[in-house]
Write a protein that holds these residues in place. Structure first.
Motif, mmCIF file in Angstrom:
data_model
loop_
_atom_site.group_PDB
_atom_site.id
_atom_site.type_symbol
_atom_site.label_atom_id
_atom_site.label_comp_id
_atom_site.label_asym_id
_atom_site.label_seq_id
_atom_site.Cartn_x
_atom_site.Cartn_y
_atom_site.Cartn_z
ATOM 1 N N GLU A 50 38.544 44.479 40.506
ATOM 2 C CA GLU A 50 38.027 45.254 39.601
ATOM 3 C C GLU A 50 37.636 46.372 38.753
ATOM 4 O O GLU A 50 37.662 46.185 37.231
ATOM 5 C CB GLU A 50 36.490 45.583 39.938
ATOM 6 N N ARG A 123 38.206 31.827 35.204
ATOM 7 C CA ARG A 123 36.813 32.067 35.648
ATOM 8 C C ARG A 123 36.029 31.639 34.843
ATOM 9 O O ARG A 123 34.538 32.069 34.712
ATOM 10 C CB ARG A 123 37.008 33.357 35.982
ATOM 11 N N ARG A 124 36.242 32.371 33.067
ATOM 12 C CA ARG A 124 35.895 32.619 32.031
ATOM 13 C C ARG A 124 34.995 30.867 31.838
ATOM 14 O O ARG A 124 34.489 30.511 31.734
ATOM 15 C CB ARG A 124 36.203 32.266 31.063
ATOM 16 N N ARG A 127 32.031 31.009 34.099
ATOM 17 C CA ARG A 127 31.232 31.860 33.472
ATOM 18 C C ARG A 127 30.397 31.244 32.317
ATOM 19 O O ARG A 127 29.497 30.770 32.206
ATOM 20 C CB ARG A 127 31.203 32.893 32.740
ATOM 21 N N SER A 132 26.591 32.212 37.283
ATOM 22 C CA SER A 132 26.232 33.383 37.381
ATOM 23 C C SER A 132 27.848 34.406 37.741
ATOM 24 O O SER A 132 28.426 33.932 38.832
ATOM 25 C CB SER A 132 25.313 34.113 37.914
ATOM 26 N N TYR A 133 28.133 35.293 38.081
ATOM 27 C CA TYR A 133 29.454 36.307 38.013
ATOM 28 C C TYR A 133 29.548 36.053 39.487
ATOM 29 O O TYR A 133 30.323 35.800 40.264
ATOM 30 C CB TYR A 133 29.062 37.593 38.006
ATOM 31 N N THR A 136 30.221 32.436 40.492
ATOM 32 C CA THR A 136 31.684 31.975 39.647
ATOM 33 C C THR A 136 32.542 32.626 41.709
ATOM 34 O O THR A 136 33.367 32.212 41.760
ATOM 35 C CB THR A 136 32.386 32.758 38.626
ATOM 36 N N MET A 137 32.455 33.396 41.636
ATOM 37 C CA MET A 137 32.735 33.966 42.978
ATOM 38 C C MET A 137 33.082 33.570 43.660
ATOM 39 O O MET A 137 33.826 33.139 44.377
ATOM 40 C CB MET A 137 32.044 35.895 43.433
#
Lengths: 220, 221
Positions: A50, A123-124, A127, A132-133, A136-137
């Motif tokens: 990150e 990942r986009r 989203r 949510s973040y 996605t994770m």
């Protein structure tokens, strides 16, 4: 000279039990440090993926140092550091802690690779589907990344299982330490080493086989 | 938790020349074990890919033992194990043999992967251009394999340097062994091992740096 018999006696069934217990210690040390180190390592890996600049200079630099210094030196160094700052830690827990941190340094690299294996477009897409973040994770990055780096993680785990032998320098009776003591007493090095080696093989070979099997299953 | 420890760095600084000299021993034994390991590893890889049955079985046993048991266990084999046959190696030879055994096992797998990554068609193309098998190997196959195994080989050298610290346990005086000997003489264990950790770090970084420079030079095309 009957006294000498007490010092040097042959390898008996009792010694096999000794070695089994020692192998249990090895397994215990490995399982604790691998699981602790993996959780910590995934967290560090996430930081590294990150925060490319700040993470790399702080966390990345420290973890790299753990990978660049022999484990045996780290064990002696930190075990003495615990004494220096007045923490009374048993060799077992000192070994588990140090081995765990060492594991986390190795796992961090693997975890970062896994997270980066999942491309930004994917990942986009997650989203933009309204996840949510964290979602996605959990539902996109984790399953895909895990499959990409699982083999390297198994490699790390097997390495740590073998490296746990070094905890013997702190005096904890794990497999190799007990084997060495038995060699001194029985004077039958080949037999003792063969049994100890068989234990290591029995611990690590099934894992590597199972991992290979899992890898094949996932690919199809 | 009470902190009543005074650091004493002076004894370590005074012994720094000895430590640096010992680190040269570390480098020397690591490089030597790598050279031996590359030689044996190549033979093991070729045997595993297609040698006589019993030889390929021995190669597999070697590789699996090297990869599935701790390096320290392998060192013990060369010290106590060979002692059972009445063969008592010097500490230097124990460490060298143990490291070479381990390197050969790991490198063999790298080499095998490298050979398998070069497509068969390369060999056939080289042969149809009129090269002999030896020529095809030395001019076409080996250079491509070398490029693939270059980074794994660098990593293995780093591992060899780190692994050589196990010599401390069998009583050989390379960097770790020398540190232990000095540390227990003065009981400044923490200080000595801190400095040694730093020396190892610098050594590893130097190896990686040199390898990167070399790879720029070697793989220009």
């Amino acid at each position: 000279m009957n006294d000498s018999i007490a010092f040097f006696s042959g390898f008996g069934p009792k010694d096999l039990w000794f070695l089994t217990q020692a192998a249990w210690q090895t397994l215990l040390i490995s399982v604790l440090s691998i699981s602790g180190g993996t959780i910590l390592g995934i967290f560090f890996g996430w930081i590294l993926s990150e925060s490319k600049v700040v993470g790399a200079i702080t966390v990345g630099f420290i973890l790299d140092a753990f990978r660049s210094v022999p484990l045996i030196i780290q064990l002696v160094l930190f075990y003495n550091l615990f004494n220096v700052i007045g923490l009374a830690v048993s060799p077992f827990w000192a070994g588990v802690t140090i081995l765990g941190v060492y594991t986390s340094a190795l796992v961090a690299n693997v975890a970062r690779g896994g997270i980066e294996a999942v491309g930004a477009p994917m990942r986009r897409a997650g989203r933009s589907l309204g996840m949510s973040y964290l979602q996605t994770m959990r539902y996109v990055v984790w399953p895909i990344g895990l499959r990409a780096v699982f083999p390297s993680w198994v490699g790390v785990a097997l390495g740590v299982l073998k490296d746990s032998a070094l905890v013997s320098v702190l005096g904890h009776p794990e497999l190799l330490k007990v084997a060495r003591d038995l060699i001194t007493r029985t004077q039958q090095p080949l037999l003792v080493l063969a049994v100890a080696g068989a234990f290591y093989f029995a611990l690590s070979f099934p894992i590597s086989r199972y991992a290979a099997h899992l890898e094949r299953k996932w690919q199809s | 938790m009470n902190f009543d420890y005074t650091f004493h760095w002076r004894p370590v600084i005074r012994k720094l020349p000895e430590l640096l000299e010992a680190s040269l021993v570390t480098l020397q034994i690591s490089v030597l074990s790598m050279i031996i390991g590359i030689g044996i590893g190549l033979v093991l890889a070729l045997l595993r890919m297609g040698g006589p049955k019993y030889l390929s079985w021995i190669a597999t046993a070697w590789v699996e033992t090297a990869r599935n048991t701790p390096a320290l266990f392998q060192l013990f084999f060369f010290s106590f194990g060979l002692g059972a046959f009445g063969l008592h190696l010097t500490p230097y030879l124990i460490v060298l043999a143990g490291l070479s055994f381990n390197n050969a096992g790991y490198l063999a797998e790298n080499f095998r992967g490298g050979f398998q990554a070069v497509p068969d068609t390369q060999m056939r193309a080289a042969r149809s251009l009129g090269m002999s098998t030896t020529q095809a190997y030395t001019r076409i196959i080996i250079p491509q394999v070398f490029r693939i195994v270059y980074h794994p080989m660098t990593n293995q050298l780093v591992w060899a340097v780190l692994m050589s610290s196990l010599a401390m346990i069998v009583g050989f005086r390379e960097l770790a062994g020398e540190t232990q000997a000095q540390a227990f003489k003065t009981f400044r264990i923490f200080e000595y091992f801190a400095v040694t950790a730093l020396i190892y770090y610098v050594m590893v970084k130097m190896i990686l740096g040199i390898s990167r420079l070399l790879s720029w030079r070697l793989f220009r095309y």
